[in-house]
Design an enzyme around this catalytic site. Structure first.
Site, PDB file in Angstrom:
ATOM      1  N   ARG A  16       0.128  -0.650  12.924  1.00 42.45           N
ATOM      2  CA  ARG A  16       0.697  -1.887  11.911  1.00 42.45           C
ATOM      3  C   ARG A  16       2.159  -2.100  11.866  1.00 42.45           C
ATOM      4  O   ARG A  16       2.860  -1.067  12.183  1.00 42.45           O
ATOM      5  CB  ARG A  16       0.250  -0.994  10.536  1.00 42.45           C
ATOM      6  CG  ARG A  16       0.607  -1.800   9.321  1.00 42.45           C
ATOM      7  CD  ARG A  16      -0.261  -1.116   8.087  1.00 42.45           C
ATOM      8  NE  ARG A  16       0.296   0.159   7.627  1.00 42.45           N
ATOM      9  CZ  ARG A  16      -0.416   0.950   6.650  1.00 42.45           C
ATOM     10  NH1 ARG A  16      -1.151   0.201   5.962  1.00 42.45           N
ATOM     11  NH2 ARG A  16       0.360   1.980   6.174  1.00 42.45           N
TER      12      ARG A  16
ATOM     13  N   ARG B 241       6.715   1.106   9.647  1.00 41.41           N
ATOM     14  CA  ARG B 241       7.006   2.015   8.476  1.00 41.41           C
ATOM     15  C   ARG B 241       7.170   3.443   9.063  1.00 41.41           C
ATOM     16  O   ARG B 241       6.672   3.895   9.944  1.00 41.41           O
ATOM     17  CB  ARG B 241       5.910   2.219   7.394  1.00 41.41           C
ATOM     18  CG  ARG B 241       5.986   1.286   6.314  1.00 41.41           C
ATOM     19  CD  ARG B 241       4.737   1.215   5.582  1.00 41.41           C
ATOM     20  NE  ARG B 241       4.345   2.602   4.792  1.00 41.41           N
ATOM     21  CZ  ARG B 241       3.002   2.918   4.287  1.00 41.41           C
ATOM     22  NH1 ARG B 241       2.513   1.625   3.707  1.00 41.41           N
ATOM     23  NH2 ARG B 241       2.917   4.076   4.007  1.00 41.41           N
TER      24      ARG B 241
ATOM     25  N   ARG C 122      -3.540   9.175  -7.548  1.00 36.62           N
ATOM     26  CA  ARG C 122      -3.884   9.544  -6.276  1.00 36.62           C
ATOM     27  C   ARG C 122      -4.076  11.247  -6.335  1.00 36.62           C
ATOM     28  O   ARG C 122      -4.404  12.062  -5.337  1.00 36.62           O
ATOM     29  CB  ARG C 122      -2.624   9.739  -5.364  1.00 36.62           C
ATOM     30  CG  ARG C 122      -3.190   9.208  -3.734  1.00 36.62           C
ATOM     31  CD  ARG C 122      -1.552   8.294  -3.495  1.00 36.62           C
ATOM     32  NE  ARG C 122      -1.525   8.084  -1.822  1.00 36.62           N
ATOM     33  CZ  ARG C 122      -1.055   7.155  -1.512  1.00 36.62           C
ATOM     34  NH1 ARG C 122      -0.658   6.114  -2.276  1.00 36.62           N
ATOM     35  NH2 ARG C 122      -0.723   7.040  -0.363  1.00 36.62           N
TER      36      ARG C 122
ATOM     37  N   ARG D 119      -0.879  12.740   6.262  1.00 32.23           N
ATOM     38  CA  ARG D 119      -1.214  11.612   5.150  1.00 32.23           C
ATOM     39  C   ARG D 119      -2.690  11.676   5.232  1.00 32.23           C
ATOM     40  O   ARG D 119      -3.212  11.740   3.942  1.00 32.23           O
ATOM     41  CB  ARG D 119      -0.720  10.390   5.383  1.00 32.23           C
ATOM     42  CG  ARG D 119       0.747  10.409   5.114  1.00 32.23           C
ATOM     43  CD  ARG D 119       1.462   8.957   5.681  1.00 32.23           C
ATOM     44  NE  ARG D 119       0.823   7.637   4.902  1.00 32.23           N
ATOM     45  CZ  ARG D 119       0.920   6.534   5.571  1.00 32.23           C
ATOM     46  NH1 ARG D 119       1.362   6.300   6.806  1.00 32.23           N
ATOM     47  NH2 ARG D 119       0.391   5.458   5.030  1.00 32.23           N
TER      48      ARG D 119
ATOM     49  N   LYS E   4      -6.188  -1.230   2.126  1.00 32.24           N
ATOM     50  CA  LYS E   4      -6.247  -1.589   0.636  1.00 32.24           C
ATOM     51  C   LYS E   4      -5.497  -2.652   0.440  1.00 32.24           C
ATOM     52  O   LYS E   4      -5.593  -3.616  -0.586  1.00 32.24           O
ATOM     53  CB  LYS E   4      -5.843  -0.312  -0.113  1.00 32.24           C
ATOM     54  CG  LYS E   4      -6.829   0.863   0.027  1.00 32.24           C
ATOM     55  CD  LYS E   4      -6.455   2.060  -0.931  1.00 32.24           C
ATOM     56  CE  LYS E   4      -4.915   2.554  -0.762  1.00 32.24           C
ATOM     57  NZ  LYS E   4      -5.041   3.408   0.528  1.00 32.24           N
TER      58      LYS E   4
HETATM   59  P1  AMP Z   1       1.359   4.226   0.543  1.00 36.58           P
HETATM   60  O1  AMP Z   1       2.084   3.092   0.947  1.00 36.58           O
HETATM   61  O2  AMP Z   1       0.423   4.042  -0.536  1.00 36.58           O
HETATM   62  O3  AMP Z   1       0.566   5.061   1.987  1.00 36.58           O
HETATM   63  O4  AMP Z   1       2.322   5.534   0.103  1.00 36.58           O
HETATM   64  C1  AMP Z   1       3.290   6.107   0.911  1.00 36.58           C
HETATM   65  C2  AMP Z   1       3.741   7.219   0.459  1.00 36.58           C
HETATM   66  O5  AMP Z   1       4.198   7.175  -0.731  1.00 36.58           O
HETATM   67  C3  AMP Z   1       2.737   8.350   0.382  1.00 36.58           C
HETATM   68  O6  AMP Z   1       2.336   9.124   1.589  1.00 36.58           O
HETATM   69  C4  AMP Z   1       3.329   9.191  -0.608  1.00 36.58           C
HETATM   70  O7  AMP Z   1       4.382   9.990  -0.205  1.00 36.58           O
HETATM   71  C5  AMP Z   1       4.091   8.355  -1.755  1.00 36.58           C
HETATM   72  N1  AMP Z   1       2.899   8.051  -2.812  1.00 36.58           N
HETATM   73  C6  AMP Z   1       2.742   6.624  -3.089  1.00 36.58           C
HETATM   74  N2  AMP Z   1       1.849   6.551  -3.849  1.00 36.58           N
HETATM   75  C7  AMP Z   1       1.739   7.998  -4.413  1.00 36.58           C
HETATM   76  C8  AMP Z   1       0.904   8.603  -5.696  1.00 36.58           C
HETATM   77  N3  AMP Z   1       0.207   7.758  -6.482  1.00 36.58           N
HETATM   78  N4  AMP Z   1       1.370   9.758  -5.725  1.00 36.58           N
HETATM   79  C9  AMP Z   1       2.075  10.570  -4.920  1.00 36.58           C
HETATM   80  N5  AMP Z   1       2.827  10.054  -4.104  1.00 36.58           N
HETATM   81  C10 AMP Z   1       2.668   8.764  -3.644  1.00 36.58           C
END
Ligand code: AMP
Length: 220
Positions: free
Chosen positions: A127, A160, A88, A171, A13
């Site tokens: 990554r 990360r 989400r 996840r 994404k």
């Molecule tokens: P991402 O970078 O989008 O993979 O997000 C990393 C982490 O941030 C996720 O595994 C969640 O713990 C948290 N996170 C990001 N976006 C959301 C969301 N919309 N709702 C809840 N947790 C989020």
């Protein structure tokens, strides 16, 4: 124009959002990036989010909705915004719809980037990113020229903390339980499915076709 980008972790994404920004001039809002910034700055929100993020769980809806609404209102003017990683959950999607309706706006298109589960883990664990310029690499698919240093500025690349195998599996499970139901939620209004199993450029082609179609139909 308001674009929601759905897809499991590791679907690509972030990479595709950069291309949307270049082509359509939209603002890119990534909930994960905003949370990582809050953590780096040591804010209350960052501290509250930390435990959830490190274990691959979702941060509670009330915290996320408040955080994102502050950012979406100003960013959605002009060319619009692409929302990456938000909503989400169904609760977040409903809160977003309500807030947009009050502002006379709506989600114009929900892009659903589908990638098979067996590809996701490899995509995520390989990554790496540059802590100083933000460039993103993949050790197998898009490796840096020298070891694990950034091609642009020579900084040592980092992984990360939630991109390790164990957290990644959590996840992906969280995605299936809580985020995949959003496909049905948007199906009735604005969903466009995109096959994310193909090359980066092929995914971009599908995505631009979907957005151009929506813009054409809406006369944007
Ligand atoms: P991402 O970078 O989008 O993979 O997000 C990393 C982490 O941030 C996720 O595994 C969640 O713990 C948290 N996170 C990001 N976006 C959301 C969301 N919309 N709702 C809840 N947790 C989020």
């Amino acid at each position: 124009m308001i674009i929601v980008f759905l897809g499991p972790p590791g679907a690509g994404k972030g990479t595709q959002c950069k291309r949307l920004v270049e082509r359509y001039g939209v603002n890119h809002l990534s909930s994960g990036d905003i949370l990582r910034r809050e953590r780096k700055e040591g804010t209350e929100l960052g501290k509250e989010a930390q435990g959830y993020m490190d274990s691959g769980q979702l941060v509670p809806d009330d915290l996320i909705v408040a955080m994102m609404m502050k950012e979406i209102q100003p960013a959605s003017n002009g060319a619009g915004v692409v929302l990456d990683g938000f909503p989400r959950t169904i609760g977040q999607a409903r809160a977003l719809d309500e807030a947009l309706e009050k502002a006379g706006q709506r989600v114009d298109v929900a892009l659903n980037l589908g990638v098979d589960d067996d590809k996701l883990e490899q995509r995520i664990t390989g990554r790496r990113s540059c802590p100083s310029c933000g460039a993103v690499y993949h050790m197998a698919f898009n490796p840096p020229k020298n070891g694990e240093t950034c091609d642009k500025d020579g900084a040592s690349l980092v992984q990360r903390s939630d991109d390790t195998s164990e957290v990644v599996r959590h996840r992906i499970a969280t995605y299936h339980e809580q985020t995949a139901p959003l496909i049905d939620f948007y199906e009735k209004s604005s969903l466009h499915n995109i096959d994310g199993n193909v090359s980066i450029d092929d995914v971009t082609g599908q995505m631009f076709a979907a957005v151009d179609d929506v813009k054409g139909k809406a006369g944007m």
